[in-house]
Design a protein around this motif. Structure first.
Motif, PDB file in Angstrom:
ATOM      1  N   VAL A 152      45.597  -6.889  45.069  1.00  0.00           N
ATOM      2  CA  VAL A 152      44.532  -8.343  44.654  1.00  0.00           C
ATOM      3  C   VAL A 152      43.099  -7.337  46.060  1.00  0.00           C
ATOM      4  N   SER A 153      41.737  -7.962  44.991  1.00  0.00           N
ATOM      5  CA  SER A 153      40.681  -7.266  45.617  1.00  0.00           C
ATOM      6  C   SER A 153      40.016  -8.598  45.815  1.00  0.00           C
ATOM      7  N   THR A 154      38.602  -8.210  46.350  1.00  0.00           N
ATOM      8  CA  THR A 154      37.803  -9.483  47.042  1.00  0.00           C
ATOM      9  C   THR A 154      36.366  -8.359  47.641  1.00  0.00           C
ATOM     10  N   GLN A 172      44.252  -2.087  52.400  1.00  0.00           N
ATOM     11  CA  GLN A 172      42.990  -0.960  51.763  1.00  0.00           C
ATOM     12  C   GLN A 172      43.640  -0.153  51.066  1.00  0.00           C
ATOM     13  N   VAL A 173      43.663   0.320  49.619  1.00  0.00           N
ATOM     14  CA  VAL A 173      43.707   1.774  49.695  1.00  0.00           C
ATOM     15  C   VAL A 173      42.216   2.215  48.784  1.00  0.00           C
ATOM     16  N   ARG A 174      40.773   1.002  48.378  1.00  0.00           N
ATOM     17  CA  ARG A 174      39.663   2.365  47.822  1.00  0.00           C
ATOM     18  C   ARG A 174      38.968   1.360  47.585  1.00  0.00           C
ATOM     19  N   VAL A 175      38.095   1.654  48.597  1.00  0.00           N
ATOM     20  CA  VAL A 175      36.164   0.939  48.393  1.00  0.00           C
ATOM     21  C   VAL A 175      35.391   0.870  46.955  1.00  0.00           C
ATOM     22  N   GLU A 176      34.934   0.064  46.191  1.00  0.00           N
ATOM     23  CA  GLU A 176      33.847   0.397  45.116  1.00  0.00           C
ATOM     24  C   GLU A 176      32.758  -0.274  44.854  1.00  0.00           C
ATOM     25  N   PHE A 193      36.646  -4.103  47.657  1.00  0.00           N
ATOM     26  CA  PHE A 193      38.312  -4.462  48.891  1.00  0.00           C
ATOM     27  C   PHE A 193      39.010  -4.231  47.961  1.00  0.00           C
ATOM     28  N   TYR A 194      39.788  -3.079  47.438  1.00  0.00           N
ATOM     29  CA  TYR A 194      40.970  -3.505  47.074  1.00  0.00           C
ATOM     30  C   TYR A 194      42.318  -2.764  47.829  1.00  0.00           C
ATOM     31  N   PHE A 195      43.835  -3.902  47.653  1.00  0.00           N
ATOM     32  CA  PHE A 195      43.832  -3.759  48.315  1.00  0.00           C
ATOM     33  C   PHE A 195      45.825  -4.008  47.657  1.00  0.00           C
ATOM     34  N   GLU A 196      46.551  -3.818  48.316  1.00  0.00           N
ATOM     35  CA  GLU A 196      47.957  -3.508  47.729  1.00  0.00           C
ATOM     36  C   GLU A 196      48.889  -3.851  48.665  1.00  0.00           C
TER      37      GLU A 196
END
Length: 199
Positions: A152-154, A172-176, A193-196
């Motif tokens: 998921v991302s938000t 959280q796995v990364r931020v862009e 923010f990207y999550f898994e």
């Protein structure tokens, strides 16, 4: 506001297939989670537009109007195709006596990974436990389809969503920094923010 759930049926085995018509009925607010139907389009588009207008930061209103128009013409008009069951995807609406007050879906990324998408809920129902039930419904169906991870991302402007995913076990796995507008993001330099989460 007290939530009292009286029925949760995520999936029913039928021959060698799994039906993907998850139903969740909510006792106190008369909410039903059901699969999206083409006749829901106008209400889903209105929900999507309303919530994204609420999210638009000051000075970015025009950008968000462009994003709304881009997403409606690029994806929402094709929801049944984008979230086709043949692709191991699904899309639901939260129905309150014929009025659509929320929506959410899953979209396959690989044999093992699916993405939670388009999870929106009207302001009136936030903080009542409905979003938690929406996520549980999506996770249960994802597991029944053989997925082992949910993505998921938000955006940073969706502070409540960010807190919700972190509290719900997403990592959280990364931020862009999103510059370009796509069907999934408004761009404009907003941090995303990207999550898994393991299912």
């Amino acid at each position: 506001m007290k939530i009292g759930w009286r029925l949760i049926r995520f999936a029913v085995a039928q021959s060698s297939h799994v039906r993907r018509d998850a139903i969740v009925a909510e006792q106190d607010l008369s909410l039903v989670f059901r699969r999206y139907q083409p006749s829901d389009y106008d209400q889903v588009a209105a929900l999507w537009s309303r919530i994204n207008r609420e999210l638009a930061p000051a000075g970015m209103e025009e950008l968000f109007e462009q994003y709304i128009a881009t997403t409606i013409s690029g994806e929402l008009v094709r929801l049944s195709e984008v979230f086709s069951e043949t692709k191991k995807n699904a899309f639901w609406v939260v129905d309150r006596q014929g009025g659509i007050v929320g929506c959410f879906g899953i979209e396959s990324h690989s044999e093992t990974d699916t993405e939670l998408r388009r999870m929106y809920l009207d302001r009136e129902f936030r903080g009542t436990g409905v979003a938690k039930r929406m996520l549980e419904c999506a996770e249960e169906l994802a597991r029944s389809l053989g997925f082992r991870k949910m993505l998921v991302s938000t955006a940073e402007i969706q502070r409540a969503a960010d807190r919700f995913y972190r509290r719900s076990g997403f990592r959280q796995v990364r931020v862009e920094v999103a510059q370009a507008m796509t069907a999934k993001q408004a761009g404009g330099g907003l941090t995303r923010f990207y999550f898994e989460k393991e299912l």
